[in-house]
Enzyme design. Sequence first.
Site, mmCIF file in Angstrom:
data_model
loop_
_atom_site.group_PDB
_atom_site.id
_atom_site.type_symbol
_atom_site.label_atom_id
_atom_site.label_comp_id
_atom_site.label_asym_id
_atom_site.label_seq_id
_atom_site.Cartn_x
_atom_site.Cartn_y
_atom_site.Cartn_z
ATOM 1 N N THR A 135 2.511 13.926 -5.419
ATOM 2 C CA THR A 135 2.090 15.094 -4.706
ATOM 3 C C THR A 135 0.617 14.956 -4.832
ATOM 4 O O THR A 135 -0.119 16.175 -4.625
ATOM 5 C CB THR A 135 2.571 16.361 -5.417
ATOM 6 O OG1 THR A 135 2.246 16.099 -6.843
ATOM 7 C CG2 THR A 135 4.253 16.602 -5.211
ATOM 8 N N THR A 180 -9.696 -5.416 1.998
ATOM 9 C CA THR A 180 -10.301 -5.749 3.066
ATOM 10 C C THR A 180 -11.179 -4.654 3.853
ATOM 11 O O THR A 180 -12.139 -4.768 4.619
ATOM 12 C CB THR A 180 -9.595 -6.403 4.208
ATOM 13 O OG1 THR A 180 -8.381 -5.460 4.522
ATOM 14 C CG2 THR A 180 -8.877 -7.531 3.457
ATOM 15 N N ARG A 191 -5.920 0.966 8.197
ATOM 16 C CA ARG A 191 -4.392 0.764 8.486
ATOM 17 C C ARG A 191 -3.801 1.206 9.658
ATOM 18 O O ARG A 191 -4.135 2.220 10.212
ATOM 19 C CB ARG A 191 -3.878 0.979 7.035
ATOM 20 C CG ARG A 191 -4.475 0.502 6.000
ATOM 21 C CD ARG A 191 -3.405 1.013 4.621
ATOM 22 N NE ARG A 191 -3.874 0.518 3.395
ATOM 23 C CZ ARG A 191 -4.100 0.962 2.200
ATOM 24 N NH1 ARG A 191 -3.745 2.026 1.831
ATOM 25 N NH2 ARG A 191 -4.540 0.252 1.217
ATOM 26 N N LYS A 201 1.839 1.876 -5.108
ATOM 27 C CA LYS A 201 2.429 1.436 -6.331
ATOM 28 C C LYS A 201 1.673 1.341 -7.577
ATOM 29 O O LYS A 201 2.221 1.736 -8.634
ATOM 30 C CB LYS A 201 2.937 -0.161 -6.211
ATOM 31 C CG LYS A 201 3.814 -0.568 -5.024
ATOM 32 C CD LYS A 201 4.111 -1.748 -4.926
ATOM 33 C CE LYS A 201 2.885 -2.618 -4.376
ATOM 34 N NZ LYS A 201 2.712 -2.344 -2.993
ATOM 35 N N HIS A 247 -4.655 -2.333 -5.463
ATOM 36 C CA HIS A 247 -3.748 -1.213 -5.911
ATOM 37 C C HIS A 247 -4.971 -0.269 -6.282
ATOM 38 O O HIS A 247 -6.129 -0.618 -7.062
ATOM 39 C CB HIS A 247 -3.037 -1.379 -7.254
ATOM 40 C CG HIS A 247 -1.987 -2.665 -7.115
ATOM 41 N ND1 HIS A 247 -0.974 -2.292 -6.341
ATOM 42 C CD2 HIS A 247 -1.666 -3.653 -7.516
ATOM 43 C CE1 HIS A 247 -0.236 -3.560 -6.145
ATOM 44 N NE2 HIS A 247 -0.776 -4.330 -7.377
ATOM 45 N N ASP A 307 0.890 -1.124 -0.050
ATOM 46 C CA ASP A 307 -0.099 -0.076 0.150
ATOM 47 C C ASP A 307 0.683 1.386 -0.042
ATOM 48 O O ASP A 307 0.474 2.087 0.637
ATOM 49 C CB ASP A 307 -0.815 0.067 1.323
ATOM 50 C CG ASP A 307 -1.778 -1.189 1.351
ATOM 51 O OD1 ASP A 307 -2.094 -1.799 0.236
ATOM 52 O OD2 ASP A 307 -2.212 -1.673 2.357
HETATM 53 P P1 GTP Z 1 -0.255 -0.006 -3.694
HETATM 54 O O1 GTP Z 1 -0.955 -1.244 -3.057
HETATM 55 O O2 GTP Z 1 1.046 -0.156 -3.344
HETATM 56 O O3 GTP Z 1 -0.543 0.018 -5.104
HETATM 57 O O4 GTP Z 1 -1.012 1.159 -2.926
HETATM 58 P P2 GTP Z 1 -2.730 1.251 -2.753
HETATM 59 O O5 GTP Z 1 -3.193 1.597 -4.168
HETATM 60 O O6 GTP Z 1 -3.043 -0.053 -2.269
HETATM 61 O O7 GTP Z 1 -2.788 2.445 -1.970
HETATM 62 P P3 GTP Z 1 -4.316 2.870 -1.617
HETATM 63 O O8 GTP Z 1 -5.520 1.877 -1.720
HETATM 64 O O9 GTP Z 1 -4.154 3.222 -0.057
HETATM 65 O O10 GTP Z 1 -4.660 4.030 -2.312
HETATM 66 C C1 GTP Z 1 -3.851 4.971 -2.391
HETATM 67 C C2 GTP Z 1 -4.686 6.084 -2.474
HETATM 68 O O11 GTP Z 1 -3.555 7.373 -2.407
HETATM 69 C C3 GTP Z 1 -5.054 6.142 -4.048
HETATM 70 O O12 GTP Z 1 -6.353 6.765 -4.163
HETATM 71 C C4 GTP Z 1 -4.122 7.046 -4.564
HETATM 72 O O13 GTP Z 1 -4.645 7.710 -5.767
HETATM 73 C C5 GTP Z 1 -3.620 7.696 -3.577
HETATM 74 N N1 GTP Z 1 -2.139 8.049 -3.742
HETATM 75 C C6 GTP Z 1 -1.155 7.625 -4.167
HETATM 76 N N2 GTP Z 1 -0.134 8.444 -4.295
HETATM 77 C C7 GTP Z 1 -0.414 9.557 -3.878
HETATM 78 C C8 GTP Z 1 0.218 10.898 -3.583
HETATM 79 O O14 GTP Z 1 1.490 10.996 -3.792
HETATM 80 N N3 GTP Z 1 -0.587 11.819 -2.882
HETATM 81 C C9 GTP Z 1 -1.884 11.741 -2.348
HETATM 82 N N4 GTP Z 1 -2.622 12.574 -1.858
HETATM 83 N N5 GTP Z 1 -2.689 10.476 -2.668
HETATM 84 C C10 GTP Z 1 -1.914 9.358 -3.416
HETATM 85 P P1 IMP Z 2 -2.343 -12.818 2.754
HETATM 86 O O1 IMP Z 2 -1.202 -12.399 1.743
HETATM 87 O O2 IMP Z 2 -3.671 -12.446 2.180
HETATM 88 O O3 IMP Z 2 -1.995 -14.288 3.334
HETATM 89 O O4 IMP Z 2 -1.973 -11.715 4.093
HETATM 90 C C1 IMP Z 2 -0.789 -11.740 4.968
HETATM 91 C C2 IMP Z 2 -0.323 -10.579 5.382
HETATM 92 O O5 IMP Z 2 0.199 -9.577 4.196
HETATM 93 C C3 IMP Z 2 -1.750 -9.924 6.121
HETATM 94 O O6 IMP Z 2 -0.933 -9.006 7.127
HETATM 95 C C4 IMP Z 2 -2.089 -8.850 4.985
HETATM 96 O O7 IMP Z 2 -2.890 -7.743 5.597
HETATM 97 C C5 IMP Z 2 -0.885 -8.718 4.469
HETATM 98 N N1 IMP Z 2 -1.052 -8.208 2.938
HETATM 99 C C6 IMP Z 2 -1.142 -9.179 1.796
HETATM 100 N N2 IMP Z 2 -1.064 -8.591 0.747
HETATM 101 C C7 IMP Z 2 -1.357 -7.073 0.963
HETATM 102 C C8 IMP Z 2 -1.194 -5.788 0.291
HETATM 103 O O8 IMP Z 2 -1.297 -5.824 -0.671
HETATM 104 N N3 IMP Z 2 -1.234 -4.805 0.817
HETATM 105 C C9 IMP Z 2 -0.852 -4.851 2.277
HETATM 106 N N4 IMP Z 2 -0.873 -5.614 2.987
HETATM 107 C C10 IMP Z 2 -0.898 -6.830 2.586
HETATM 108 MG MG MG Z 3 -2.706 -2.058 -1.754
#
Ligand code: GTP
Ligand code: IMP
Ligand code: MG
Length: 336
Positions: A318, A246, A250, A16, A43, A13
Site C-alpha cells: 500500500t 537502464t 516502462r 519483489k 530491485h 519489476d
Molecule cells: P523488482 O524488480 O520486482 O524488485 O521491482 P522493482 O524494485 O524493480 O520496481 P521499481 O524499481 O519500479 O521500484 C518500485 C518502487 O515502487 C520502489 O520505490 C518501491 O518502494 C515502490 N513500491 C513497491 N511496492 C509498492 C506499493 O505497494 N506501493 C507503492 N506506492 N510503491 C511501491
Molecule cells: P537481459 O536479461 O538483460 O538479457 O534482457 C532481456 C529482456 O529482459 C529485456 O527485455 C530486459 O528489459 C528484460 N529484463 C531483464 N531483467 C529484467 C528485470 O529485472 N526487470 C525487468 N526487465 C528485465
Molecule cells: Mg526491477
Amino acid sequence: MAINIVVGGQYGDEGKGKIISYLALEDKPEVVARGGGGPNAGHTVEYKAKKYKIRLVPSGFVYKEAKLVIGPGVLIDPEVFLEEIKNFEVEGRCFVDRMATIIEPKHKEEDASSEIAKKIGTTKSGIGPATAHRALRDAKLAYQEERLGPYLTDCWKIVNSTSNLLVEGSQGFMLSNLHGTYPYCTAKDVSASAICSEIGLGPKKVDNVIMVIKSYTTRVGSGPLEGEISPEQAKKLGMDEYGTVTGRQRRVNPNLIWQELKKAVIVNSATFLALTKLDVKYPQAKGLRDFQKLPKKAQDFVFEIEKKLNVPVALIGTGPDAQDIIDRRKELGIKK
Ligand code: GTP
Ligand code: IMP
Ligand code: MG
C-alpha cells in the site's frame, strides 16, 4: 520458521525488492539466498526514508542478522558485486558461490552491440553472452576471480542446513527463456523451480512459493505486451515507471493479463500472491495496514484476483516503504 521463495509473476519489476525486504524484517530469516539472472535485475528497497537500488546483493540485506548468499546460477559482475558490498555495508555476511559464472567485460560489450541484443532491448549487463559461455563450458567461474576470494562459499550447504530461509528470485515469469515470450525474454528460466536449482535447494524443502504481481502490468524492453497504452495515458494514471537498471520508461497495460497470470501460478506452483501498488490503482489505500479499512473497490479487486487465479492474496503493498503492507498470512493460516 519456514522456507519461503519469492518470484515475479509478470515481466519483472513487480516490486519483489519491497516484498522481500518486508519479509526479511518481519520473519527474521537466518539466511537470505539470491537466485535468478544477475545484474540485469534491479530491485528497489525503501526503508526508514532511505532508497536502495540493488542488482546482486539480496534485497533482504535490510535485516541485519541475516546471512546473505548468492547461488551458483547467478551471473556475477565483480564490479557490481564489490560496489554493493561496500554501499550496503554487508561485508562479512554476504557470500557468493564459488561455481557462479563471471560476467566479463567482453560479455557486456557483446550485449551492447549485437543485433539480437538490440532487437530484444536487453539491459546490456552481459547476461546472454555470459550464459552462452557457461553452456559452452568455457566461462570463468567465481573461484577463478581473485577479487572474490574472501567472499566464496558453497551455497548448497548453507541453504540446505536451515529451515529459516528466504529465497529471492529475479525477473518475472513472462521473461522466462522457457515459458515467456521467447525470443523477447532473458537468457534463463526464472520460475520457482529454476530459482531453487540455481541455489542448490532441494525442491521438496519449500514451504511457500510467493508470487509477486503488481496491480497493473509493465514491461521494459521489446516484445509483446497485450493491452498496451501510450506513455501519456500511463502518466495520467500515475502508472509511469522508469527502469532501475537502464532508466528506460516502462511500457504499461493498466490491467492484469489473466491468461498469463494463470499460467504463471501453475508453473510456479504459487501458494500465495503478494500484490503490490494497490495504492497506485486505488489512492485511498495508501499506507493502510488493515484489510478491512481498504475501500470496497480495492477489496473487490483483491477478491477478483483470488477468484480468477484460485490463490490467496496474502500480502498487499500500500506504499513504497518496506513496512507499507497488509499482511493477511495469519488470518489465512499460512505458515510464517
Ligand atoms: P523488482 O524488480 O520486482 O524488485 O521491482 P522493482 O524494485 O524493480 O520496481 P521499481 O524499481 O519500479 O521500484 C518500485 C518502487 O515502487 C520502489 O520505490 C518501491 O518502494 C515502490 N513500491 C513497491 N511496492 C509498492 C506499493 O505497494 N506501493 C507503492 N506506492 N510503491 C511501491
Ligand atoms: P537481459 O536479461 O538483460 O538479457 O534482457 C532481456 C529482456 O529482459 C529485456 O527485455 C530486459 O528489459 C528484460 N529484463 C531483464 N531483467 C529484467 C528485470 O529485472 N526487470 C525487468 N526487465 C528485465
Ligand atoms: Mg526491477
